[in-house]
Structure formats: structure tokens, C-alpha cells
Enzyme design. Structure first.
Site, mmCIF file in Angstrom:
data_model
loop_
_atom_site.group_PDB
_atom_site.id
_atom_site.type_symbol
_atom_site.label_atom_id
_atom_site.label_comp_id
_atom_site.label_asym_id
_atom_site.label_seq_id
_atom_site.Cartn_x
_atom_site.Cartn_y
_atom_site.Cartn_z
ATOM 1 N N GLU A 114 -10.772 27.057 -6.167
ATOM 2 C CA GLU A 114 -10.387 26.543 -4.847
ATOM 3 C C GLU A 114 -9.487 25.317 -4.994
ATOM 4 O O GLU A 114 -9.429 24.723 -6.078
ATOM 5 C CB GLU A 114 -11.648 26.200 -4.046
ATOM 6 C CG GLU A 114 -12.513 25.149 -4.707
ATOM 7 C CD GLU A 114 -13.954 25.123 -4.208
ATOM 8 O OE1 GLU A 114 -14.573 26.185 -4.130
ATOM 9 O OE2 GLU A 114 -14.424 24.012 -3.933
ATOM 10 N N LYS A 161 -7.966 21.585 -4.991
ATOM 11 C CA LYS A 161 -8.521 20.242 -5.173
ATOM 12 C C LYS A 161 -7.812 19.361 -4.146
ATOM 13 O O LYS A 161 -6.636 19.031 -4.298
ATOM 14 C CB LYS A 161 -8.255 19.752 -6.603
ATOM 15 C CG LYS A 161 -8.867 18.408 -6.877
ATOM 16 C CD LYS A 161 -8.809 18.083 -8.358
ATOM 17 C CE LYS A 161 -9.501 16.776 -8.683
ATOM 18 N NZ LYS A 161 -9.055 15.640 -7.918
ATOM 19 N N ASP A 169 -6.521 16.413 -1.944
ATOM 20 C CA ASP A 169 -6.167 15.062 -2.355
ATOM 21 C C ASP A 169 -6.452 14.086 -1.218
ATOM 22 O O ASP A 169 -5.608 13.826 -0.369
ATOM 23 C CB ASP A 169 -4.669 15.047 -2.716
ATOM 24 C CG ASP A 169 -4.334 13.859 -3.583
ATOM 25 O OD1 ASP A 169 -5.260 13.160 -4.017
ATOM 26 O OD2 ASP A 169 -3.135 13.637 -3.832
ATOM 27 N N TYR A 227 -16.725 21.195 0.665
ATOM 28 C CA TYR A 227 -16.647 22.158 -0.426
ATOM 29 C C TYR A 227 -17.877 22.232 -1.339
ATOM 30 O O TYR A 227 -17.864 22.947 -2.325
ATOM 31 C CB TYR A 227 -15.423 21.896 -1.296
ATOM 32 C CG TYR A 227 -15.248 20.419 -1.649
ATOM 33 C CD1 TYR A 227 -16.164 19.764 -2.441
ATOM 34 C CD2 TYR A 227 -14.160 19.706 -1.161
ATOM 35 C CE1 TYR A 227 -16.014 18.436 -2.748
ATOM 36 C CE2 TYR A 227 -13.998 18.361 -1.476
ATOM 37 C CZ TYR A 227 -14.929 17.735 -2.266
ATOM 38 O OH TYR A 227 -14.790 16.418 -2.567
ATOM 39 N N LYS A 266 -5.590 19.716 -13.090
ATOM 40 C CA LYS A 266 -4.605 18.832 -12.441
ATOM 41 C C LYS A 266 -3.204 19.421 -12.571
ATOM 42 O O LYS A 266 -2.790 19.786 -13.674
ATOM 43 C CB LYS A 266 -4.620 17.453 -13.110
ATOM 44 C CG LYS A 266 -5.912 16.685 -12.916
ATOM 45 C CD LYS A 266 -5.949 16.086 -11.518
ATOM 46 C CE LYS A 266 -6.927 14.962 -11.428
ATOM 47 N NZ LYS A 266 -6.457 13.659 -11.544
ATOM 48 N N CYS A 306 23.177 -14.833 -10.277
ATOM 49 C CA CYS A 306 21.950 -14.512 -9.532
ATOM 50 C C CYS A 306 22.332 -14.073 -8.115
ATOM 51 O O CYS A 306 23.061 -14.794 -7.420
ATOM 52 C CB CYS A 306 21.049 -15.739 -9.485
ATOM 53 S SG CYS A 306 19.677 -15.530 -8.355
ATOM 54 N N CYS A 310 20.754 -17.191 -5.751
ATOM 55 C CA CYS A 310 21.232 -18.588 -5.782
ATOM 56 C C CYS A 310 22.602 -18.719 -6.435
ATOM 57 O O CYS A 310 23.140 -19.821 -6.534
ATOM 58 C CB CYS A 310 20.221 -19.483 -6.487
ATOM 59 S SG CYS A 310 20.164 -19.205 -8.277
ATOM 60 N N CYS A 352 17.562 -15.276 -14.017
ATOM 61 C CA CYS A 352 18.104 -16.460 -13.368
ATOM 62 C C CYS A 352 17.208 -17.597 -13.854
ATOM 63 O O CYS A 352 15.980 -17.530 -13.688
ATOM 64 C CB CYS A 352 17.984 -16.308 -11.853
ATOM 65 S SG CYS A 352 18.234 -17.841 -10.985
ATOM 66 N N CYS A 371 15.625 -21.664 -7.749
ATOM 67 C CA CYS A 371 16.162 -20.476 -7.071
ATOM 68 C C CYS A 371 15.157 -20.021 -6.008
ATOM 69 O O CYS A 371 13.971 -19.839 -6.301
ATOM 70 C CB CYS A 371 16.395 -19.359 -8.091
ATOM 71 S SG CYS A 371 16.760 -17.779 -7.317
HETATM 72 S S1 IVH Z 1 -16.473 19.644 -6.358
HETATM 73 C C1 IVH Z 1 -20.367 18.368 -8.239
HETATM 74 N N1 IVH Z 1 -14.418 20.663 -5.105
HETATM 75 O O1 IVH Z 1 -12.149 15.791 -6.710
HETATM 76 C C2 IVH Z 1 -19.210 18.816 -7.435
HETATM 77 N N2 IVH Z 1 -14.322 18.353 -5.645
HETATM 78 O O2 IVH Z 1 -12.034 14.805 -9.510
HETATM 79 C C3 IVH Z 1 -18.158 17.815 -7.347
HETATM 80 N N3 IVH Z 1 -12.298 17.215 -4.848
HETATM 81 O O3 IVH Z 1 -14.939 13.680 -6.651
HETATM 82 C C4 IVH Z 1 -17.003 18.022 -6.516
HETATM 83 N N4 IVH Z 1 -11.363 18.971 -3.897
HETATM 84 O O4 IVH Z 1 -13.627 14.050 -4.442
HETATM 85 C C5 IVH Z 1 -14.939 19.556 -5.643
HETATM 86 N N5 IVH Z 1 -12.701 21.710 -3.961
HETATM 87 C C6 IVH Z 1 -13.225 20.622 -4.487
HETATM 88 C C7 IVH Z 1 -12.550 19.379 -4.442
HETATM 89 C C8 IVH Z 1 -13.137 18.260 -5.038
HETATM 90 C C9 IVH Z 1 -11.242 17.674 -4.146
HETATM 91 C C10 IVH Z 1 -12.425 15.832 -5.342
HETATM 92 C C11 IVH Z 1 -13.799 15.223 -5.171
HETATM 93 C C12 IVH Z 1 -14.238 14.880 -6.576
HETATM 94 C C13 IVH Z 1 -12.945 14.793 -7.307
HETATM 95 C C14 IVH Z 1 -13.159 15.061 -8.780
#
Ligand code: IVH
Length: 716
Positions: A138, A140, A142, A251, A361, A455, A458, A473, A478
Site C-alpha cells: 500500500e 506510504k 507522506d 492503515y 522509499k 559586496c 555595502c 565581504c 556591512c
Molecule cells: S504501517 C506497525 N502503513 O510511515 C505499523 N505506516 O516510516 C506501522 N506511514 O510511522 C505503520 N503510510 O507514520 C504504515 N500505509 C502505511 C503508511 C505508514 C505512511 C508512515 C507512518 C510510520 C512511518 C514509518
């Protein structure tokens, strides 16, 4: 509950209510009717905010909402905690209470490429003895982590992650997020109490709209959706939170307690399957995502994919990454979770993160844009920095319109010209960088970047020291330097004079109310209180903050002086090395070099500062004005068990804040250093440790320890 009623029925009821809205007799309303109206409003909120499928227009929705408000005003006894009107916050948050999470909020281990994922899969297979594993993949999100607790279907508490064990109670602010329902259908699943983790996010369009609004108000812009979302959680005024139009994805279920009928009130772990009343088993993570979705919460039910085998995981990650820019919100990677809950249990966790999940990441985001012009800025040390002005371009959550291009050599190395098309990138939180210019797109109109010889502020001649890349400078009067030095002096890590931000320093300087650092302590408040944006109260507040700063410990003053190469850590070392700040006048370069972390360059800079008569004059004035010039030895007595031992932290700590950990080491007489060398005794390794760890591994004498080991060490 509304989710169980057919959409057609709700639509019919909606029309009935709309028809009678203006004629209904408010004195003759019964509890059942109010309950029905609340459910209709909840249904439409869910359609609009969670499913993005509105079933009525805004006008009609407002009409129903206002009607409910009117009814509740007439019959306060019918106004319940879970009423849709209760999102409206009338009072300010009065500080945030600290609350314990039911289950600690662990973070995730990171991976950056297919090999890391294959390695993760191999370990999971080895530990479980399985030949293939089912994963749920799923996005992640931000944003900022939150945890929610629902009891008997009602949202009763929301908290920030905090240190993972306890966070801030932000319930009122969270109630401003319309995609988080105040009531959800957990009772259908036999759940009495549930703790859920998720992420508060700001969509790209809300971010843009908010920045446009800020611009209209003449207020400074916000940098990116993530920081705005996370900053919003602890805002005092919930109305301001509502205005930001935040969103949330939920999530993870960290805790459930089944209802008495289902479990004879036996508490269960999430990782144990629950038989809910309509006979659906909750045995996997994806079952939980579905359950959250069916209960009315926005889980990544539509975005997730369940696959078998790590190859399929990698495929889905690549597929999702390709459409990343089309998403309405920012994601910084994907999360891969072992789907089966029993298997999750079997794999368990380390003290930092579960062994059944890993974050993947994404690589740095890149974009191309035009380099339109170059401006030259003068910093507090006189360094002249070229800043490339770019055609604004959206990149990884921020609109980039200027980027530092460091110095003359950097410009040559990157072969940058005005008019060039440039490739820029931004990795995570890192400041955007120019990767290179795209030279084959040149058409001959590009011009060379001319470095000034004077500069820009000045107009005095610029100098470059041998072996240095930076032009400076050296006129200490200044204006640019004087102002930047004062801004540094009052800043958070230096004298920490609250309510004296950059803008006020600049304003007072321009109005000739402030000319130099000692003048900070002799301001004319009678004039200040007459300035626009001030008044008696804020002038007094500023005066109090300035007075309080006189008591700041010596190391903060030393740091605030802005001596080149003297950061916070060296400032502490220096403060410990003398009885009085003016003792530095008599220290030789050799003596200075005996100090921890002080090499030739730093020693020269310190000596240079203290041999300047204007600087000594300034320090004497500050002493007369009442600032702390003596070393309050009590603060840093090196008498603890770890006296003289050096410590360095790397990576993210999960239980302590970095500053807390440093304070613990110092309380035991330890010394915090800033780099890995043979003088380092302990390297404390948090999550995502990088080059410092690699370097330390090559030096035998450095003891590399975990956060737990460190805590034990300072507690012993
Ligand atoms: S699971 C034990 N699922 O990413 C389960 N985290 O780098 C822990 N985050 O602290 C989290 N999307 O703030 C999970 N689909 C997702 C997520 C997610 C964003 C964040 C969350 C976590 C951080 C970890």
C-alpha cells in the site's frame, strides 16, 4: 447505522428533510427524528469526504446542517458528543495533554531497492519456513502519524505519535478533518474499543488553495503539504485547522477489544482473528483495511494490492511509482506488509519496528526548469552566496523557485549559465539541488554568471581566502552581516528570544530602533508599542523574553556570537573550558586545540574572534547589561560515571528525542561530539543510520551501541 441503510432510502429521506426544512416546527421534534437527521448528514459526509462521490450539492448539505444546529440550540439535551455539529470547535486548545497509546507506535524499517526487498522476503521466509509469502502492498502516505480510539463506535480520542509510547491529545483538532468520522460502524464487527493508526495528509489541491489564501492575506507561504499537515495537528485554534482542509488515511489497527457478547469481555490482540457478527473473519491485514472501509473510515482499501511473492510486490511498487505524480496527495514510498496476522505475530518485532513490514522509499524526484537569474546574498559571516532564481516548478511537494548554488567553483563544476534548462532533484526532506545543466538544449542566448567583485549590500571589495571557495565581504559593519548576526543571536538554539523573529529584527533595524547586538537589551519599548502590528501587550511580551534571555547559560551565548565553525556542540565544549568568557582572550591556538572537537581551523577562528577589540568591547557591554558571562559549572559538571566519555548519536531514535538523549549523557558527565574520530567513545545508533556508522565500524575503539544499550548505560 447509516452505512447499512440503502442509498436509495437515505436519498429519499434526504429529500423529505429538505422539503420540510423551512416549515418544520422546531418545538415538536422528537429524538428519533434528530437521530435520523444526524445519520443523513453522516451519510453525506462519508459520500463526500471518504468516497469522493457526493450525493447532494453543497447548498442542500448546508441547509440540513443548519437545521440540525437550530434543533440542537432549541433542544440542548439532543446535542450528543457524536453529532456532526460537534466538529465545530468554539474554544481554543488550552495546551495538549500527554496521553499513552494503548499499543506503542513503532516505526518501519526502510528499503531503497529491489535487493533490500528480496532480503526482507528471504528473512521472512527463513523465519517462517514458508516458500512464498502473501503481502499487502500500500502507499506510504507522506504526512503526520496519528492514532485514533473509538469506543462504542464513537471517536473518543486522537493523539500524535509523540515518542511512540505517549503523544499529545489532539482530539479537537482531529475532529476538524471531515474524512475522519465521529461515529463509525465497529459494533457490526463486535468491536467495543479499537485503536487505529493513520496519517494526516494535505492533498496537493488543498495545499495550493491554502497557499493562495495565505498570499491573499499577505502571509508567508508554507513549504510543503507534509509540514503543513504535521504543523496543523498542534495548532491552538481548531478553526484554523478546519480551514486547512486536511485529510487522513487509516492503515493499521493496533488494538481491538471485542464486545462482551462476542468475547466475554476478553481483550484480544489485533493479531488474533475476530469473528464479527456477520460472520466475516478478520485474519489478515487486508481484512482489517476492508473492515475499516466498511465501518466508514478512509483506509487504503482501493489503493492496496494483495500479492504472493516478492517479485509481484516489486511489480506493484513500480506500477504505483509510475503514477505517483497523478495522485491527488503526496506519497514518499510504499509499505509492504505480511498479510496474514498469525504470521505477523510469528515474525514479531525488534524494539524499533515490526519484522513483518518494511517501508520502500522512492528515489529522489527530479524535474527540469529554467535558470532565469542569479542573486547574491550576504550571510552573517560575510559569505556571499549565489542563489539561482528558477522558473517555479512543483517538485516532491514543494514549489521550487530558488536554489542555492553555493559558490563560484560549484557554478563552474556544474557548468551553469543564465538561461539554461537545469535538472533539479529533491530527495525526501533534503533541500532541492541542481543536478546539472542540460547543455544540449542551449541555443546560444545563455549568459555566463558573473560573480561580483563588490559586496552587493555595502559595495566594499570582496575577498577570498587561500584554499577557500567562498568570496566574503570583510566589512564587519556591512548591514547584511549586522542584521544576519542579530537574527542568529536571538534564534532558537542561541539566546532563544521568543517573539523576536527575523522579521522584527529586520524591521527594527530598518527603522533605526536597533543597530547592534548590545542594543537588543536597550530597546525603546515606548516606540515599539506604537508600531503597526505591535501594541502595549506584545511590546511587553518582547521585553520579558529579552530580559529572560539574560539568564541563558554561557554556551548559548557563545553559540549566539556566530563565531565561524563554532556550532552548538563546540560552544558547549568552549563554555566548559573557561570560568569567564573573556578568558578566551588569553588562550593560545595550541591550548584551544587541546579541547574536544577543536581542530586547527576552529582554534584559529576562535582566536581571531577574541583578538578583535570590537568583539571584546561588545562582550563587556553585554556583561554590563546583565548577561551570563561565567560558566555555570553546575550545568555540565563532568563528575558523573561517564565523565569525559564522548558520545555521538546517529539515525533516528525511537524512545528519546535527540536533545533528551544528549542531555542524559551530559548529566552523567559525558561530552557530545559532532563527528566520528578516534576520540569518540560511544556511537549510539538509531534507525536509518548512515555514513557515521560506516565510519565508526572502521575504528576499533568506538563502541557502537543501540538506543536501549545507551539508556541502560546512563541509568546504571
Ligand atoms: S504501517 C506497525 N502503513 O510511515 C505499523 N505506516 O516510516 C506501522 N506511514 O510511522 C505503520 N503510510 O507514520 C504504515 N500505509 C502505511 C503508511 C505508514 C505512511 C508512515 C507512518 C510510520 C512511518 C514509518
Amino acid at each position: 447505522m447509516f452505512l447499512n441503510t440503502s442509498k436509495e432510502t437515505i436519498q429519499q429521506l434526504t429529500q423529505n428533510w429538505l422539503k420540510q426544512a423551512s416549515t418544520i416546527d422546531l418545538n415538536n421534534i422528537n429524538e428519533g427524528q434528530v437521530q435520523e437527521l444526524k445519520n443523513i448528514i453522516r451519510f453525506h459526509e462519508h459520500q463526500y469526504y471518504v468516497l469522493s462521490e457526493p450525493k447532494i450539492n453543497d447548498f442542500d448539505f448546508d441547509c440540513l446542517f443548519k437545521l440540525l444546529e437550530k434543533i440542537e440550540l432549541k433542544h440542548p439535551n439532543l446535542k450528543t458528543k457524536d453529532s456532526p455539529t460537534q466538529r465545530i470547535a468554539n474554544s481554543l486548545n488550552d495546551g495538549f495533554a500527554t496521553v499513552q497509546h494503548l499499543v506503542p507506535m513503532l516505526s518501519l524499517a526502510n528499503s531503497y531497492n529491489a535487493e533490500d526487498l528480496i532480503d526482507f522476503d528471504r528473512k521472512a521466509k527463513e523465519a517462517s519456513g514458508l516458500t512464498e509469502i502473501e503481502y499487502c502492498v500500500e502507499p506510504k502516505f507522506d504526512g503526520a502519524s496519528i492514532s485514533l480510539i473509538y469506543e462504542h463506535d464513537v471517536l473518543v480520542r486522537a493523539a500524535t505519535r509523540g515518542d511512540g509510547v505517549a503523544g499529545d491529545d489532539i482530539t479537537t483538532n482531529i475532529k476538524q478533518i471531515k474524512s475522519i468520522p465521529l461515529v463509525a460502524n465497529f459494533s457490526d464487527y463486535g468491536i467495543e474499543q479499537i485503536e487505529i493508526r493513520g496519517e494526516v495528509i494535505m492533498t496537493k489541491s488543498s495545499f495550493e488553495a491554502y497557499n493562495n489564501w495565505l498570499a491573499e492575506q499577505g502571509l508567508p507561504q508554507v513549504a510543503n503539504p507534509r509540514n503543513t499537515a504535521s504543523g496543523s495537528l498542534r495548532i491552538k485554534d481548531p478553526k484554523e485547522v478546519a480551514q486547512r482542509n486536511l485529510d487522513a488515511f487509516l492503515y493499521h489497527v493496533s488494538y481491538v477489544q471485542k464486545s462482551k457478547v462476542e468475547s466475554q469481555n476478553q481483550k484480544v490482540n489485533t493479531n488474533q482473528p475476530i469473528n464479527h457478527s456477520i460472520n466475516q473473519q478478520l485474519i489478515s491485514h487486508s481484512d482489517y483495511l476492508k473492515m475499516l472501509w466498511n465501518s466508514g473510515l478512509r483506509s487504503p482499501e482501493k489503493e492496496k494490492k494483495v500479492v504472493v511473492g516478492i517479485e509481484k510486490v516489486i511489480e506493484y511498487i513500480n506500477e504505483f511509482e509510475a503514477k505517483r505524480d497523478e495522485l491527488p496527495y503526496e506519497i514518499d514510498g510504499m509499505v509492504v506488509k505480511v498479510n496474514n496476522l498469525d504470521l505477523q505475530d510469528e515474525l514479531g518485532m525488534t524494539s524499533h519496528h515490526p519484522r513483518w513490514a518494511i517501508a520502500y522509499k522512492f528515489k529522489a524526484r527530479q524535474a527540469t526548469t529554467k535558470l532565469i537569474a542569479v542573486e547574491f546574498q550576504v550571510g552573517r559571516t560575510g559569505a556571499v552566496t549565489p542563489v539561482a532564481k528558477l522558473q517555479p516548478v512543483y517538485l516532491g511537494g514543494v514549489t521550487v523557485s530558488s536554489i542555492s548554488i553555493h559558490n563560484e567553483e560549484y557554478i563552474k563544476e556544474k557548468d551553469l549559465k543564465i538561461g539554461d534548462t537545469v535538472l533539479i532533484e529533491r530527495a525526501g526532506d533534503v533541500i532541492p539541488q541542481i543536478v546539472h545543466s542540460i547543455t544540449d538544449q542551449r541555443n546560444g542566448t545563455e549568459t555566463t554568471i558573473q560573480f561580483p567583485t563588490q559586496c552587493p549590500v555595502c559595495k566594499s571589495e570582496l575577498f577570498k581566502e587561500e584554499g577557500e571557495a567562498v568570496w566574503r565581504c570583510i566589512n564587519i559593519e556591512c548591514e547584511a552581516q549586522v542584521v544576519e548576526k542579530m537574527i542568529h543571536f536571538v534564534s532558537k538554539d542561541a539566546l532563544d528570544i521568543k517573539s523576536f523573529g527575523d522579521a522584527n529584527v529586520r524591521k527594527f533595524y530598518e527603522l533605526k530602533l536597533l543597530k547592534d547586538i548590545p542594543n537588543i537589551y536597550t530597546l525603546n519599548y515606548e516606540v515599539i508599542e506604537t508600531l503597526e502590528g505591535f501594541g502595549k501587550k506584545s511590546a511587553e511580551k518582547l521585553q520579558d523574553a529579552i530580559e529572560a534571555s539574560k539568564q541563558q547559560p554561557l554556551h548559548r551565548l557563545i553559540y549566539g556570537l556566530g563565531i565561524r565553525f563554532v556550532g552548538e556542540t563546540t560552544a558547549k565544549t568552549l563554555a566548559n573550558a573557561v570560568d569567564h568568557i573573556l578568558d578566551f582572550k588569553n588562550k593560545t591556538e595550541e591550548e584551544l586545540q587541546q579541547l574536544e572537537d577543536v581542530g586547527v581551523k576552529v582554534a584559529k577562528s576562535i582566536q581571531h574572534f577574541f583578538s578583535n577589540t570590537q568583539n571584546i568591547e561588545m562582550l563587556k557591554q553585554l556583561e554590563q547589561l546583565g548577561l551570563q558571562m561565567k560558566n555555570d559549572k553546575k550545568q555540565f559538571v563532568a563528575s558523573g560515571d561517564l565523565a569525559g566519555q564522548t558520545f555521538l548519536f546517529t539515525g533516528t531514535l525511537s524512545q528519546l528525542k535527540r536533545s533528551e538523549a544528549e542531555a542524559l549523557a551530559e548529566a552523567k558527565g559525558g561530552i557530545i561530539v559532532s563527528g566520528v574520530s578516534s576520540k569518540l567513545n560511544y556511537l549510539i545508533v538509531g534507525e536509518d543510520a548512515g555514513s557515521k556508522l560506516e565510519k565508526a565500524k572502521k575504528i576499533n575503539s568506538v563502541k557502537i551501541i543501540s538506543e536501549e544499550e545507551f539508556i541502560k548505560l546512563v541509568q546504571d
